[in-house]
Design a protein around this motif. Sequence first.
Motif, PDB file in Angstrom:
ATOM      1  N   HIS A  70       1.021  -1.624  -0.027  1.00 41.91           N
ATOM      2  CA  HIS A  70      -0.307   0.133   0.141  1.00 41.91           C
ATOM      3  C   HIS A  70       0.630   1.293  -0.447  1.00 41.91           C
ATOM      4  O   HIS A  70       0.546   2.249  -0.887  1.00 41.91           O
ATOM      5  CB  HIS A  70      -0.856   0.064   1.021  1.00 41.91           C
ATOM      6  N   PHE A  71       1.902   1.216   0.898  1.00 44.04           N
ATOM      7  CA  PHE A  71       2.347   2.432   1.271  1.00 44.04           C
ATOM      8  C   PHE A  71       4.106   2.444  -0.366  1.00 44.04           C
ATOM      9  O   PHE A  71       4.304   3.478  -0.152  1.00 44.04           O
ATOM     10  CB  PHE A  71       3.230   2.510   2.765  1.00 44.04           C
ATOM     11  N   LEU A  72       4.639   1.289  -0.313  1.00 45.46           N
ATOM     12  CA  LEU A  72       6.091   1.157  -0.900  1.00 45.46           C
ATOM     13  C   LEU A  72       5.508   0.768  -2.316  1.00 45.46           C
ATOM     14  O   LEU A  72       6.328   0.587  -3.495  1.00 45.46           O
ATOM     15  CB  LEU A  72       6.825   0.850  -0.208  1.00 45.46           C
ATOM     16  N   GLY A  73       4.478   0.433  -2.898  1.00 40.48           N
ATOM     17  CA  GLY A  73       4.211  -0.367  -3.662  1.00 40.48           C
ATOM     18  C   GLY A  73       4.866  -1.660  -4.013  1.00 40.48           C
ATOM     19  O   GLY A  73       5.439  -1.781  -2.827  1.00 40.48           O
ATOM     20  N   GLY A  74       4.980  -3.067  -4.883  1.00 36.29           N
ATOM     21  CA  GLY A  74       5.458  -4.147  -4.524  1.00 36.29           C
ATOM     22  C   GLY A  74       6.401  -4.278  -5.475  1.00 36.29           C
ATOM     23  O   GLY A  74       7.067  -3.979  -6.293  1.00 36.29           O
ATOM     24  N   ALA A 138      10.671   8.577  -1.133  1.00 41.80           N
ATOM     25  CA  ALA A 138      10.456   9.890  -1.216  1.00 41.80           C
ATOM     26  C   ALA A 138      11.336  11.228  -1.816  1.00 41.80           C
ATOM     27  O   ALA A 138      10.892  12.279  -2.088  1.00 41.80           O
ATOM     28  CB  ALA A 138       9.716  10.436   0.226  1.00 41.80           C
ATOM     29  N   LYS A 139      12.696  10.670  -1.195  1.00 40.38           N
ATOM     30  CA  LYS A 139      13.558  11.531  -1.512  1.00 40.38           C
ATOM     31  C   LYS A 139      14.029  11.674  -2.937  1.00 40.38           C
ATOM     32  O   LYS A 139      14.388  12.544  -3.808  1.00 40.38           O
ATOM     33  CB  LYS A 139      14.651  10.647  -1.058  1.00 40.38           C
ATOM     34  N   ALA A 145       7.443  11.524   2.552  1.00 43.12           N
ATOM     35  CA  ALA A 145       7.549  10.575   2.525  1.00 43.12           C
ATOM     36  C   ALA A 145       5.850  10.190   3.346  1.00 43.12           C
ATOM     37  O   ALA A 145       5.877  10.821   3.801  1.00 43.12           O
ATOM     38  CB  ALA A 145       8.867  10.249   3.864  1.00 43.12           C
ATOM     39  N   VAL A 146       5.689   9.135   2.818  1.00 41.36           N
ATOM     40  CA  VAL A 146       4.290   8.366   3.164  1.00 41.36           C
ATOM     41  C   VAL A 146       4.712   6.817   3.773  1.00 41.36           C
ATOM     42  O   VAL A 146       5.269   6.052   3.926  1.00 41.36           O
ATOM     43  CB  VAL A 146       3.444   7.891   2.488  1.00 41.36           C
TER      44      VAL A 146
END
Length: 482
Positions: A70-74, A138-139, A145-146
């Motif tokens: 959900h936050f970082l992708g698979g 995020a960078k 950042a999430v």
Amino acid sequence: MSLFGVKFFVLAFFYFFTVSSRPTGVHLRNMDSFIRAVRQVEDSNPGLSPLALVRALRRTAGHDDMMTIHFLGGSYNLTDAAGLETAILNASSFSFFDKAIHHIVTDHGEERGVVLAPDGTTIALAPLLLGIESGLKAKMEGTTAVGIFPLTLGRTLGLSFLSLQDFPAFLRLGPNGCWDNVERPKVFKLSRPPTLATDALINGGMDGAILGTNLSNLSASEQPQALSEILKGYYSFVLSEERGLDAVTSHVSPRRRELSRSILETLDLHSQLMETLTLVWKLEKTEWIALDTGVSKAVKDGLKTFVHKYWDCPQIISRCQWGAKPPRDTPIPLSLPLQFLYIHHTYEPSSPCLSFTKCSRNMRSMQRFHQEDRGWNDIGYSFVVGSDGYIYEGSGWNLRGRHTRNHNSIGYGVSIIGNYTSTLPSRHAMNLLRHRLVQCAVDGGGLAANFTIHGHRQVVNYTTCPGDALFSEIRNWEHFQG
Ligand SMILES: *[C@@H]1O[C@H](CO)[C@@H](O)[C@H](O)[C@H]1NC(C)=O
Ligand SMILES: *[C@@H]1O[C@H](CO)[C@@H](O)[C@H](O)[C@H]1NC(C)=O
Ligand SMILES: *[C@@H]1O[C@H](CO)[C@@H](O)[C@H](O)[C@H]1NC(C)=O
Ligand SMILES: *[C@@H]1O[C@H](CO)[C@@H](O)[C@H](O)[C@H]1NC(C)=O
Ligand SMILES: *[C@@H]1O[C@H](CO)[C@@H](O)[C@H](O)[C@H]1NC(C)=O
Ligand SMILES: *[C@@H]1O[C@H](CO)[C@@H](O)[C@H](O)[C@H]1NC(C)=O
Ligand SMILES: *[C@@H]1O[C@H](CO)[C@@H](O)[C@H](O)[C@H]1NC(C)=O
């Protein structure tokens, strides 16, 4: 009140971790070995971006749960991870990374997926790497950042608070454990049945939140360092003789409690945790758990315990970690709370200890001296303050020490390693005692709220302890009584 379904979910969670346990490999479970293995992959893949590497590690460790995706992708879906797999998945390093990162607790109370850091604390790598990945993402993508808090600490804490609602709040977190051998660590055993938030997961989560926040916040012109360098800067540093931690401005692991507090305390943690849980339920399609009216209270009580145990209290290096011998006789229990805190210096060893290795060696030699030369039961002090950023457990909160003649039943004796006749300990070491240990003791019921502080020399005649310099310093401390 708690619902059956929450319990079931937690059982399923434990079951999953237990059945997927694997035999322990021959690799040493320390941070240095992990950093070396990361370094090898970097060296064999010049130009590798740190983001690609943490993603590939996530894929190797199989940490593609729904919240992470959900936050970082698979990670399985990212093209930049593909080329790396050969480097990571080849026989020797695959088994290393897989075992080093994949977090499980076995039926026998062995915690895996954790490593011993050079500072003597134990870190779960999964939440550490998720925090770093979130910050790097995020960078690199130029976004905010999430998911740093939910991925590093929020989910772990929230689920632990809920799963153990029928237990007293202080048992819904931890425990810590002991390594089989701190020089050659291979097996880490927990000291009591695990919660979903072991100390190692909390340490790794704090470190992940600190490093992730820092990475996400690098200025536009700064490029993130290689992963091995990021880890090395934080975990493998050398403190200077002169001012110890006072001279360090960068982020280092002994500062994890104060740094994570300063980063996270600005958030409304209660609502962040409730949001995290709501997301878990949505992803798991178990939204009905939100109907449990006890959830908000469990989170509130749990957070209070978390703040006390992991932020107000200093991290205490336990006896098994510094290699203590057992007491020679059955120790005598103290009757708490106590009224007094007696301050000592060790005089010998005469120089402050600046690393886990050195402080542990000092603890062992003081215990040997007290037990063998003095014929005492155990090391005399209740606690000992190192200059490495940590406090070391002596006779501890509950057992009588032997530090201040005729006063051992009514007070704790705490000593700072070093000779403070003409110089002072680092500010950091003094604050650990003056602020952290004291608050921890009062809130935890070890010291009465109106306790008083005395120098050793004030109650016995034959000593100048805790040294002229330190004694004039503590005269200015709160609770000091002349
Ligand atoms: C496996 O990977 C490690 C680290 O990347 C490397 O040092 C080693 O040479 C590789 N072995 C093989 C057989 O490719
Ligand atoms: C994986 O990639 C496909 C195609 O690019 C995309 O449609 C899908 O949403 C991705 N899945 C995840 C979990 O990122
Ligand atoms: C982010 O960076 C700015 C400027 O470098 C700094 O002032 C701020 O404290 C940083 N925030 C965090 C949370 O590290
Ligand atoms: C975090 O960022 C600050 C500057 O914002 C820097 O001084 C510090 O060294 C960084 N720490 C780590 C561990 O990267
Ligand atoms: C302790 O410090 C004092 C003053 O610097 C010095 O005279 C004394 O020899 C030191 N003792 C030890 C054991 O180092
Ligand atoms: C501290 O408070 C306790 C009870 O509240 C009282 O019995 C005790 O005498 C007080 N001690 C001092 C030193 O004032
Ligand atoms: C210390 O010695 C003096 C003089 O010998 C004596 O009067 C005093 O009571 C002693 N104090 C303690 C705390 O033993």
